[in-house]
Design a protein around this motif. Sequence first.
Motif, PDB file in Angstrom:
ATOM      1  N   GLN A   4       0.826  -1.215   0.000  1.00  0.00           N
ATOM      2  CA  GLN A   4       0.000   0.000   0.000  1.00  0.00           C
ATOM      3  C   GLN A   4       0.860   1.264   0.000  1.00  0.00           C
ATOM      4  OE1 GLN A   4      -2.658   0.279   3.330  1.00  0.00           O
ATOM      5  NE2 GLN A   4      -3.942   1.786   2.338  1.00  0.00           N
ATOM      6  N   GLN A   5       2.036   1.230   0.609  1.00  0.00           N
ATOM      7  CA  GLN A   5       2.919   2.387   0.687  1.00  0.00           C
ATOM      8  C   GLN A   5       3.765   2.571  -0.567  1.00  0.00           C
ATOM      9  OE1 GLN A   5       4.999   1.119   4.229  1.00  0.00           O
ATOM     10  NE2 GLN A   5       4.164   2.833   5.381  1.00  0.00           N
ATOM     11  N   LYS A   6       3.842   1.580  -1.439  1.00  0.00           N
ATOM     12  CA  LYS A   6       4.761   1.604  -2.566  1.00  0.00           C
ATOM     13  C   LYS A   6       4.582   2.797  -3.498  1.00  0.00           C
ATOM     14  CE  LYS A   6       6.881  -2.634  -3.817  1.00  0.00           C
ATOM     15  NZ  LYS A   6       6.825  -3.864  -4.517  1.00  0.00           N
ATOM     16  N   TYR A   7       3.375   3.055  -3.914  1.00  0.00           N
ATOM     17  CA  TYR A   7       3.155   4.100  -4.907  1.00  0.00           C
ATOM     18  C   TYR A   7       2.070   5.070  -4.474  1.00  0.00           C
ATOM     19  CZ  TYR A   7       5.723   0.897  -7.877  1.00  0.00           C
ATOM     20  OH  TYR A   7       6.689   0.073  -8.391  1.00  0.00           O
ATOM     21  N   ILE A   8       2.319   6.327  -4.751  1.00  0.00           N
ATOM     22  CA  ILE A   8       1.268   7.328  -4.607  1.00  0.00           C
ATOM     23  C   ILE A   8       1.097   7.972  -5.979  1.00  0.00           C
ATOM     24  CG2 ILE A   8       1.774   7.776  -2.175  1.00  0.00           C
ATOM     25  CD1 ILE A   8       3.113  10.424  -3.084  1.00  0.00           C
ATOM     26  N   THR A   9       0.000   8.659  -6.150  1.00  0.00           N
ATOM     27  CA  THR A   9      -0.204   9.359  -7.414  1.00  0.00           C
ATOM     28  C   THR A   9       0.383  10.757  -7.306  1.00  0.00           C
ATOM     29  OG1 THR A   9      -2.323  10.307  -6.761  1.00  0.00           O
ATOM     30  CG2 THR A   9      -2.376   8.098  -7.770  1.00  0.00           C
ATOM     31  N   TRP A  10       0.571  11.394  -8.459  1.00  0.00           N
ATOM     32  CA  TRP A  10       1.033  12.778  -8.475  1.00  0.00           C
ATOM     33  C   TRP A  10       0.047  13.646  -7.693  1.00  0.00           C
ATOM     34  CZ3 TRP A  10       5.326  15.208  -8.925  1.00  0.00           C
ATOM     35  CH2 TRP A  10       5.324  16.602  -9.052  1.00  0.00           C
ATOM     36  N   ASP A  11      -1.244  13.351  -7.838  1.00  0.00           N
ATOM     37  CA  ASP A  11      -2.283  14.103  -7.125  1.00  0.00           C
ATOM     38  C   ASP A  11      -2.097  13.969  -5.608  1.00  0.00           C
ATOM     39  OD1 ASP A  11      -4.596  15.796  -7.266  1.00  0.00           O
ATOM     40  OD2 ASP A  11      -5.818  14.068  -6.651  1.00  0.00           O
ATOM     41  N   PHE A  13       0.762  13.484  -4.043  1.00  0.00           N
ATOM     42  CA  PHE A  13       1.939  14.272  -3.696  1.00  0.00           C
ATOM     43  C   PHE A  13       1.625  15.764  -3.642  1.00  0.00           C
ATOM     44  CE2 PHE A  13       5.710  16.702  -5.031  1.00  0.00           C
ATOM     45  CZ  PHE A  13       6.524  16.445  -3.940  1.00  0.00           C
ATOM     46  N   THR A  14       0.824  16.261  -4.590  1.00  0.00           N
ATOM     47  CA  THR A  14       0.543  17.699  -4.642  1.00  0.00           C
ATOM     48  C   THR A  14      -0.318  18.175  -3.475  1.00  0.00           C
ATOM     49  OG1 THR A  14      -1.360  17.409  -6.122  1.00  0.00           O
ATOM     50  CG2 THR A  14       0.799  17.820  -7.153  1.00  0.00           C
ATOM     51  N   LYS A  15      -0.924  17.263  -2.750  1.00  0.00           N
ATOM     52  CA  LYS A  15      -1.718  17.641  -1.571  1.00  0.00           C
ATOM     53  C   LYS A  15      -0.834  18.011  -0.384  1.00  0.00           C
ATOM     54  CE  LYS A  15      -5.605  14.714  -2.806  1.00  0.00           C
ATOM     55  NZ  LYS A  15      -6.303  13.465  -2.480  1.00  0.00           N
ATOM     56  N   ILE A  16       0.411  17.551  -0.406  1.00  0.00           N
ATOM     57  CA  ILE A  16       1.330  17.814   0.704  1.00  0.00           C
ATOM     58  C   ILE A  16       2.033  19.142   0.448  1.00  0.00           C
ATOM     59  CG2 ILE A  16       3.281  16.947   2.033  1.00  0.00           C
ATOM     60  CD1 ILE A  16       2.636  14.156   0.814  1.00  0.00           C
ATOM     61  N   ASP A  17       1.876  20.070   1.379  1.00  0.00           N
ATOM     62  CA  ASP A  17       2.503  21.388   1.249  1.00  0.00           C
ATOM     63  C   ASP A  17       3.797  21.383   2.063  1.00  0.00           C
ATOM     64  OD1 ASP A  17       3.066  24.026   0.743  1.00  0.00           O
ATOM     65  OD2 ASP A  17       1.255  24.824   1.692  1.00  0.00           O
ATOM     66  N   ILE A  18       4.917  21.221   1.355  1.00  0.00           N
ATOM     67  CA  ILE A  18       6.227  21.137   1.995  1.00  0.00           C
ATOM     68  C   ILE A  18       6.960  22.445   1.729  1.00  0.00           C
ATOM     69  CG2 ILE A  18       8.383  19.836   2.173  1.00  0.00           C
ATOM     70  CD1 ILE A  18       6.877  17.461   0.891  1.00  0.00           C
ATOM     71  N   ARG A  19       7.422  23.100   2.785  1.00  0.00           N
ATOM     72  CA  ARG A  19       8.057  24.417   2.688  1.00  0.00           C
ATOM     73  C   ARG A  19       9.361  24.473   3.457  1.00  0.00           C
ATOM     74  NH1 ARG A  19       4.484  28.457   0.227  1.00  0.00           N
ATOM     75  NH2 ARG A  19       2.585  27.270  -0.188  1.00  0.00           N
ATOM     76  N   GLN A  68      17.792  26.482   8.483  1.00  0.00           N
ATOM     77  CA  GLN A  68      16.655  26.313   7.589  1.00  0.00           C
ATOM     78  C   GLN A  68      16.307  24.828   7.508  1.00  0.00           C
ATOM     79  OE1 GLN A  68      17.732  28.696   3.962  1.00  0.00           O
ATOM     80  NE2 GLN A  68      15.836  29.737   4.556  1.00  0.00           N
ATOM     81  N   VAL A  69      15.020  24.528   7.669  1.00  0.00           N
ATOM     82  CA  VAL A  69      14.540  23.152   7.706  1.00  0.00           C
ATOM     83  C   VAL A  69      13.391  22.956   6.722  1.00  0.00           C
ATOM     84  CG1 VAL A  69      15.295  22.634  10.068  1.00  0.00           C
ATOM     85  CG2 VAL A  69      13.093  23.735   9.707  1.00  0.00           C
ATOM     86  N   VAL A  70      13.131  21.700   6.418  1.00  0.00           N
ATOM     87  CA  VAL A  70      12.053  21.307   5.510  1.00  0.00           C
ATOM     88  C   VAL A  70      10.884  20.822   6.362  1.00  0.00           C
ATOM     89  CG1 VAL A  70      11.429  19.792   3.596  1.00  0.00           C
ATOM     90  CG2 VAL A  70      13.781  20.640   3.791  1.00  0.00           C
ATOM     91  N   CYS A  71       9.675  21.375   6.098  1.00  0.00           N
ATOM     92  CA  CYS A  71       8.523  21.059   6.936  1.00  0.00           C
ATOM     93  C   CYS A  71       7.257  20.867   6.108  1.00  0.00           C
ATOM     94  CB  CYS A  71       8.246  22.199   7.916  1.00  0.00           C
ATOM     95  SG  CYS A  71       9.631  22.652   8.960  1.00  0.00           S
ATOM     96  N   VAL A  72       6.363  20.018   6.612  1.00  0.00           N
ATOM     97  CA  VAL A  72       5.011  19.924   6.077  1.00  0.00           C
ATOM     98  C   VAL A  72       4.175  20.944   6.843  1.00  0.00           C
ATOM     99  CG1 VAL A  72       2.963  18.466   5.796  1.00  0.00           C
ATOM    100  CG2 VAL A  72       5.250  17.483   5.489  1.00  0.00           C
ATOM    101  N   LEU A 112       9.538  29.043   0.799  1.00  0.00           N
ATOM    102  CA  LEU A 112       9.693  28.458  -0.528  1.00  0.00           C
ATOM    103  C   LEU A 112       9.116  27.043  -0.544  1.00  0.00           C
ATOM    104  CD1 LEU A 112      10.999  29.537  -3.164  1.00  0.00           C
ATOM    105  CD2 LEU A 112      13.023  28.221  -2.553  1.00  0.00           C
ATOM    106  N   LYS A 113       8.320  26.763  -1.569  1.00  0.00           N
ATOM    107  CA  LYS A 113       7.638  25.469  -1.684  1.00  0.00           C
ATOM    108  C   LYS A 113       8.573  24.432  -2.280  1.00  0.00           C
ATOM    109  CE  LYS A 113       3.259  23.566  -3.363  1.00  0.00           C
ATOM    110  NZ  LYS A 113       3.039  22.749  -2.219  1.00  0.00           N
ATOM    111  N   ILE A 114       8.514  23.233  -1.714  1.00  0.00           N
ATOM    112  CA  ILE A 114       9.247  22.089  -2.244  1.00  0.00           C
ATOM    113  C   ILE A 114       8.301  21.373  -3.203  1.00  0.00           C
ATOM    114  CG2 ILE A 114      10.349  19.889  -1.654  1.00  0.00           C
ATOM    115  CD1 ILE A 114      11.794  22.356  -0.521  1.00  0.00           C
ATOM    116  N   GLY A 115       8.825  21.007  -4.353  1.00  0.00           N
ATOM    117  CA  GLY A 115       7.949  20.328  -5.318  1.00  0.00           C
ATOM    118  C   GLY A 115       8.729  19.551  -6.313  1.00  0.00           C
TER     119      GLY A 115
END
Length: 115
Positions: A4-11, A13-19, A68-72, A112-115
């Motif tokens: 179940q964890q193997k694959y996610i869709t692009w959609d 991934f785009t729901k996660i706001d990483i900054r 500087q750190v990466v966060c959801v 700044l957004k990570i993407g």
Amino acid sequence: MTEQQKYITWDDFTKIDIRIGTIIEAEIFSEVRNPAYKLMIDFGDLGVKKSSAQITVLYEVEELIGKQVVCVVNFPPKQIANIKSECLVLGAVGENKEVTLLSVDKSVTNGLKIG
């Protein structure tokens, strides 16, 4: 990794706001069971958000200020002891549960957004 964890869709991934944010305050979070720090992180136009991070094995308070750190930033706030954690600081978790923070190798604009 489970099937179940193997694959996610692009959609997905785009729901996660990483900054990217800069830690502007850090202190020992004495009210929690597991050793942690209270962090205040500046995300520029998104404002300053609070977080609790169990990163005491590899980091001292003094070295966190200015890092500087990466966060959801789009999880709902979570009550942890006496604070509402407003973002999740990301890190690599080692075999002994020590956390190495994810960060950038060059200074960038807060928020700044990570993407």
